[in-house]
Every structure is written in structure tokens, then in C-alpha cells.
Write a protein that holds these residues in place. Structure first.
Motif, PDB file in Angstrom:
ATOM      1  N   PHE A  89       4.734  -2.038  -2.621  1.00 26.33           N
ATOM      2  CA  PHE A  89       3.942  -2.669  -1.561  1.00 26.33           C
ATOM      3  C   PHE A  89       3.384  -1.630  -0.592  1.00 26.33           C
ATOM      4  O   PHE A  89       4.103  -0.778  -0.080  1.00 26.33           O
ATOM      5  CB  PHE A  89       4.790  -3.684  -0.800  1.00 26.33           C
ATOM      6  N   LYS A  90       2.086  -1.741  -0.349  1.00 23.60           N
ATOM      7  CA  LYS A  90       1.418  -0.899   0.628  1.00 23.60           C
ATOM      8  C   LYS A  90       0.512  -1.788   1.468  1.00 23.60           C
ATOM      9  O   LYS A  90      -0.381  -2.445   0.929  1.00 23.60           O
ATOM     10  CB  LYS A  90       0.577   0.182  -0.061  1.00 23.60           C
ATOM     11  N   PRO A  91       0.713  -1.825   2.789  1.00 21.02           N
ATOM     12  CA  PRO A  91      -0.154  -2.649   3.637  1.00 21.02           C
ATOM     13  C   PRO A  91      -1.631  -2.323   3.455  1.00 21.02           C
ATOM     14  O   PRO A  91      -2.477  -3.211   3.537  1.00 21.02           O
ATOM     15  CB  PRO A  91       0.318  -2.314   5.052  1.00 21.02           C
ATOM     16  N   SER A  92      -1.926  -1.063   3.184  1.00 24.29           N
ATOM     17  CA  SER A  92      -3.327  -0.644   3.034  1.00 24.29           C
ATOM     18  C   SER A  92      -3.993  -1.283   1.821  1.00 24.29           C
ATOM     19  O   SER A  92      -5.228  -1.296   1.720  1.00 24.29           O
ATOM     20  CB  SER A  92      -3.427   0.876   2.920  1.00 24.29           C
ATOM     21  N   ASP A  93      -3.191  -1.839   0.895  1.00 20.35           N
ATOM     22  CA  ASP A  93      -3.746  -2.500  -0.292  1.00 20.35           C
ATOM     23  C   ASP A  93      -4.068  -3.974  -0.037  1.00 20.35           C
ATOM     24  O   ASP A  93      -4.696  -4.619  -0.875  1.00 20.35           O
ATOM     25  CB  ASP A  93      -2.768  -2.407  -1.475  1.00 20.35           C
ATOM     26  N   LEU A  94      -3.631  -4.510   1.100  1.00 22.02           N
ATOM     27  CA  LEU A  94      -3.842  -5.923   1.380  1.00 22.02           C
ATOM     28  C   LEU A  94      -5.317  -6.223   1.637  1.00 22.02           C
ATOM     29  O   LEU A  94      -6.004  -5.462   2.332  1.00 22.02           O
ATOM     30  CB  LEU A  94      -3.030  -6.358   2.602  1.00 22.02           C
ATOM     31  N   THR A  95      -5.783  -7.334   1.084  1.00 24.62           N
ATOM     32  CA  THR A  95      -7.158  -7.772   1.292  1.00 24.62           C
ATOM     33  C   THR A  95      -7.159  -9.262   1.624  1.00 24.62           C
ATOM     34  O   THR A  95      -6.115  -9.910   1.610  1.00 24.62           O
ATOM     35  CB  THR A  95      -8.019  -7.530   0.041  1.00 24.62           C
ATOM     36  N   GLY A  96      -8.331  -9.799   1.917  1.00 22.41           N
ATOM     37  CA  GLY A  96      -8.441 -11.222   2.214  1.00 22.41           C
ATOM     38  C   GLY A  96      -8.281 -11.493   3.696  1.00 22.41           C
ATOM     39  O   GLY A  96      -8.552 -10.633   4.542  1.00 22.41           O
ATOM     40  N   THR A  97      -7.797 -12.686   4.020  1.00 26.26           N
ATOM     41  CA  THR A  97      -7.666 -13.121   5.412  1.00 26.26           C
ATOM     42  C   THR A  97      -6.214 -13.407   5.728  1.00 26.26           C
ATOM     43  O   THR A  97      -5.523 -14.093   4.976  1.00 26.26           O
ATOM     44  CB  THR A  97      -8.502 -14.385   5.677  1.00 26.26           C
ATOM     45  N   PHE A  98      -5.744 -12.881   6.848  1.00 28.34           N
ATOM     46  CA  PHE A  98      -4.389 -13.129   7.324  1.00 28.34           C
ATOM     47  C   PHE A  98      -4.482 -14.041   8.533  1.00 28.34           C
ATOM     48  O   PHE A  98      -5.166 -13.737   9.510  1.00 28.34           O
ATOM     49  CB  PHE A  98      -3.695 -11.813   7.698  1.00 28.34           C
ATOM     50  N   THR A 119      -4.628  -4.366  11.680  1.00 23.89           N
ATOM     51  CA  THR A 119      -5.781  -3.714  11.064  1.00 23.89           C
ATOM     52  C   THR A 119      -5.604  -2.203  10.950  1.00 23.89           C
ATOM     53  O   THR A 119      -6.250  -1.573  10.122  1.00 23.89           O
ATOM     54  CB  THR A 119      -7.073  -4.025  11.836  1.00 23.89           C
ATOM     55  N   LYS A 120      -4.725  -1.631  11.759  1.00 21.52           N
ATOM     56  CA  LYS A 120      -4.437  -0.198  11.619  1.00 21.52           C
ATOM     57  C   LYS A 120      -3.706   0.068  10.310  1.00 21.52           C
ATOM     58  O   LYS A 120      -4.033   1.011   9.575  1.00 21.52           O
ATOM     59  CB  LYS A 120      -3.588   0.287  12.790  1.00 21.52           C
ATOM     60  N   ASP A 121      -2.706  -0.787  10.000  1.00 21.83           N
ATOM     61  CA  ASP A 121      -1.945  -0.618   8.760  1.00 21.83           C
ATOM     62  C   ASP A 121      -2.676  -1.187   7.552  1.00 21.83           C
ATOM     63  O   ASP A 121      -2.522  -0.679   6.434  1.00 21.83           O
ATOM     64  CB  ASP A 121      -0.587  -1.327   8.875  1.00 21.83           C
ATOM     65  N   ALA A 122      -3.430  -2.267   7.760  1.00 21.03           N
ATOM     66  CA  ALA A 122      -4.105  -2.966   6.650  1.00 21.03           C
ATOM     67  C   ALA A 122      -5.583  -3.129   6.991  1.00 21.03           C
ATOM     68  O   ALA A 122      -6.031  -4.233   7.338  1.00 21.03           O
ATOM     69  CB  ALA A 122      -3.443  -4.314   6.398  1.00 21.03           C
ATOM     70  N   PRO A 123      -6.355  -2.057   6.921  1.00 19.81           N
ATOM     71  CA  PRO A 123      -7.751  -2.092   7.383  1.00 19.81           C
ATOM     72  C   PRO A 123      -8.660  -3.037   6.611  1.00 19.81           C
ATOM     73  O   PRO A 123      -9.715  -3.428   7.118  1.00 19.81           O
ATOM     74  CB  PRO A 123      -8.211  -0.638   7.221  1.00 19.81           C
ATOM     75  N   GLU A 124      -8.255  -3.443   5.393  1.00 21.25           N
ATOM     76  CA  GLU A 124      -9.097  -4.342   4.599  1.00 21.25           C
ATOM     77  C   GLU A 124      -8.835  -5.816   4.891  1.00 21.25           C
ATOM     78  O   GLU A 124      -9.526  -6.680   4.371  1.00 21.25           O
ATOM     79  CB  GLU A 124      -8.891  -4.069   3.102  1.00 21.25           C
TER      80      GLU A 124
END
Length: 306
Positions: A89-98, A119-124
Motif C-alpha cells: 500500500f502506498k497513499p501516492s497510488d490512491l486515485t478517485g474521490t475520498f 492531498t500531500k500524501d495522496a496527490p491523485e
């Protein structure tokens, strides 16, 4: 239903349709066109050999099979996602809407800081901050919302889990030039000044909770109470007043303009817990361990700067 020739991507469309019960709204959430959702629905109906949705003037009504899927499918997909995340798991790989629901007070004091941390950890990731309301519990169960942040405990069903992530002290905010600024004083000192207070929905709607800490016969008569911090801040500035509220209110305020007053000997009595709430299927998943750590750090950082 046979899975051999079933496109598992259709399950994502189905979950959103089950939540929205409207093809237009589902298309908006998925970021695709309404015709694309309609085409996907045709395939889904064929695989399940059931209409699933029956058109009505105000959206779609679920068939009995769809009602069962509405309860079970989000759990299955969550468990699958947790399994696949694993150690990779890498937060930077997360996409879509949270989507996260915040108590209105916490949204005002920490909403933007949480957005920045996410957004700093998961910019996408795209972030939606919703109001924590009566509908939030069901939206967390169906996973229309990813998480909720409110005061602890709020009383949630077993399908959800609450994790305390921060504490805040109840005291008083005053302008920086106030004679009690930064001091620890007896709570009775508040009676010497105009009093205002924050209304925290579902916690102190009808009266100020600190009323019970004053001697019997003492009646607090705040000139102004509001759900919105800006209203009481203006009153403080114009009337040399004190605002009874959580210390976390300072997180969004300038230390040059406002200070906090603590009440002597009441630290334990006036400490409130803040909790992160999410679907129990996500407990101990890598994604939600990250989220818990992230939100906790946001509150710790704001506390250290107060």
C-alpha cells in the motif's frame, strides 16, 4: 451467476448505482457519461438475470435481489481491496474521490488542514468534505462515505468502528488583549464578563454544558450562541467577551489575535474526545491505518502550535 465472463469493473458501477439509485448521479460520481452507465447496467442485469432497478418518477427502486446486493457488495469489495493492498500500500497510488464527513465544528477548525494532509500524501485523490449528519451513519455502512470525524462517543452500530484520535480541552477563547488571556482561572471568573458560546450540534444544542459546573442557582445567560465561530469571534472583539468552546478552535485562529483561558482543576471533567469512524470491514487495513495516523497527526500538530 457465472464469474467466468463477468467484467469485475462492472461491480464498481453497480455499487454506486445501488447507493445513488439514479443513473445521472451515478455517472457524475464515476466521472463517466450517463449512456455509459446505462450500457453497464444492461450488462449487469444480464449477468444477474434480474432487473435490479425499477424506474420510478423519483429515481430507481431496488428489487429484492438488489437490496441484498446493497448490503453485501460493499463489504465484499472492501475486503478485496484490503487484501490486495497488503504491504504494498502506498497513499501516492490512491486515485478517485475520498469522501469524509466532519462535524460542523471540526470542519471549520480542521477541515482544510485534513484536506492538505490527504492531498500531500495522496496527490491523485479528489477530496469531498461532507457535513456529519443523521444520514452519515448509514452512508458509512454502505460506504458511500469513506470516513467520519466527530466527538466521541456518538453511538454507532456494530457495522462501524470508532477510533479515538484526539482530545480537546473545553475552556474559553478571548481576544489577545483580554486580562485573562493565557491564564488558568476558576470557572466562576467567567461570570465577570459577557459570555458567548459555540453550539456543537448533537452535543449542546439546548444549553451550555458547563452550566452544571457552576454552583446551584447560578444561571448562565449567554448573549450569543452560534454554530459558527466567526459570529462569536466578532462578539468577543466588540465586547471584551469570553467564548466557552473547545481549545481546538484556536487551530484556525492567529495567536496574535486570540488566546485561551483554562479553568482550574477541571481538566479531566472538561476534556472531550474526537473520534474517526469508518466501516468495520476496513479495520486494520493499510489504507485506514494510514488515514488514522494522518488525522491524528493533524490534530497533534495543531495542538503543538496553540
Amino acid at each position: 451467476m457465472q464469474l467466468d465472463n463477468f467484467d469485475l469493473n462492472l461491480l464498481k458501477v453497480l455499487v454506486v448505482l445501488l447507493q445513488e439509485k439514479n443513473t445521472s448521479k451515478a455517472a457524475e460520481r464515476l466521472g463517466i457519461s450517463q449512456p455509459a452507465v446505462s450500457r453497464a447496467l444492461v450488462k449487469i442485469r444480464s449477468h444477474f438475470d434480474d432487473p435490479l432497478f425499477i424506474r420510478q418518477p423519483r429515481g430507481l427502486k431496488l428489487t429484492p435481489k438488489a437490496q441484498g446486493l446493497e448490503q453485501e457488495l460493499p463489504k465484499v469489495l472492501s475486503q478485496l481491496a484490503s487484501t490486495l493492498q497488503g504491504e504494498d500500500f502506498k497513499p501516492s497510488d490512491l486515485t478517485g474521490t475520498f469522501r469524509i464527513a466532519l462535524h460542523s465544528y471540526l470542519s471549520e477548525s480542521h477541515g482544510y488542514a485534513i484536506f492538505q494532509a490527504l492531498t500531500k500524501d495522496a496527490p491523485e485523490l479528489d477530496i469531498e468534505i461532507h457535513n456529519y449528519s443523521a444520514a452519515t451513519v448509514n452512508q458509512l455502512i454502505t460506504q458511500e462515505l469513506d470516513a467520519g470525524l466527530s466527538f466521541y462517543p456518538t453511538g454507532v452500530p456494530k457495522a462501524l468502528r470508532q477510533v479515538p484520535i484526539a482530545e480537546t480541552l473545553i475552556g474559553a477563547i478571548c481576544k489577545h488583549s483580554h486580562e485573562l488571556a493565557g491564564k488558568t482561572v476558576p470557572i466562576a471568573s467567567m461570570l465577570n464578563y459577557p459570555i458567548t458560546g459555540l453550539i456543537l450540534p448533537d452535543l449542546n444544542n439546548q444549553y451550555m454544558l458547563i452550566q452544571q459546573l457552576f454552583p446551584e442557582g447560578t444561571v448562565l445567560k449567554p448573549k450569543l450562541r452560534s454554530q459558527y465561530l466567526n459570529n462569536v469571534l466578532r462578539y468577543i472583539n466588540e465586547n471584551n467577551a469570553v467564548c466557552i468552546c473547545p481549545k481546538t478552535s484556536l487551530a484556525s485562529l492567529s495567536a496574535d489575535d486570540f488566546s485561551f483561558i483554562e479553568f482550574a482543576g477541571l481538566e479531566e471533567t472538561l476534556t472531550m474526545k474526537i473520534s474517526l469512524t469508518f466501516n468495520n470491514n476496513q479495520f486494520r487495513s493499510a489504507k485506514y491505518l494510514w488515514l488514522e495516523k494522518l488525522v491524528r497527526s493533524v490534530f497533534e500538530e495543531s495542538t503543538n502550535t496553540q
